[in-house]
Design a protein around this motif. Structure first.
Motif, PDB file in Angstrom:
ATOM      1  N   UNK A  92      14.287  49.835   2.964  1.00 43.04           N
ATOM      2  CA  UNK A  92      13.773  50.960   3.700  1.00 43.04           C
ATOM      3  C   UNK A  92      13.349  50.479   5.085  1.00 43.04           C
ATOM      4  N   UNK A  93      13.575  51.305   6.058  1.00 48.88           N
ATOM      5  CA  UNK A  93      13.203  50.979   7.426  1.00 48.88           C
ATOM      6  C   UNK A  93      12.590  52.213   8.074  1.00 48.88           C
ATOM      7  N   UNK A  94      11.482  51.998   8.746  1.00 51.10           N
ATOM      8  CA  UNK A  94      10.831  53.088   9.477  1.00 51.10           C
ATOM      9  C   UNK A  94      10.907  52.746  10.955  1.00 51.10           C
ATOM     10  N   UNK A  95      11.355  53.679  11.743  1.00 50.34           N
ATOM     11  CA  UNK A  95      11.486  53.474  13.175  1.00 50.34           C
ATOM     12  C   UNK A  95      10.625  54.505  13.892  1.00 50.34           C
ATOM     13  N   UNK A  96       9.800  54.027  14.794  1.00 42.95           N
ATOM     14  CA  UNK A  96       8.992  54.912  15.631  1.00 42.95           C
ATOM     15  C   UNK A  96       9.551  54.868  17.044  1.00 42.95           C
TER      16      UNK A  96
END
Length: 132
Positions: free
Chosen positions: A1-5
């Motif tokens: 999983x990857x979260x990008x802001x």
């Protein structure tokens, strides 16, 4: 999983006006010369803290050992990218070095030790000279 802001920075806030208050009794030297923050600079917590520390250090080295400085930054609604910065100086009482007492000395004459000190009784207090 990857979260990008993704952050859109927008225009920077700049110091539009810089004021130093409370220096009325400290007129023997220019406390505001070449401060780390100036009008036109980016508003930066690091530079504001450095400026506060610089003002305190200058006062403590010119006879004000209890000096304190606070700061206030205001960003008016009509100019949201400009900050008015005010440093409020409380120099405290002007002080001089009091009597110097030497204890425990058995090898040298007191006069020899006193000549080695970078300050003398009655001279203006300086935190830097104590460290020296």
């Amino acid at each position: 999983m990857e979260i990008v802001f993704e952050i859109e920075e927008g225009p920077p806030v700049r110091v539009s006006m810089l004021t130093v208050q409370g220096t009325e009794g400290v007129e023997r030297f220019d406390i505001t010369a070449e401060l780390p923050v100036r009008a036109g600079d980016l508003l930066s917590t690091i530079n504001l803290t450095a400026t506060r520390d610089t003002l305190i250090q200058r006062l403590q080295n010119r006879g004000y050992p209890r000096a304190d400085v606070g700061s206030v930054s205001r960003m008016p609604a009509e100019t949201p990218y400009e900050a008015d910065v005010t440093f409020e100086v409380d120099p405290g009482p002007h002080s001089v070095f009091g009597p110097i007492t030497l204890t425990g000395n058995t090898k040298l004459k007191d006069g020899v030790i006193r000549r080695l000190l970078p300050f003398a009784e009655g001279e203006e207090f300086s935190a830097a000279r104590i460290v020296e």
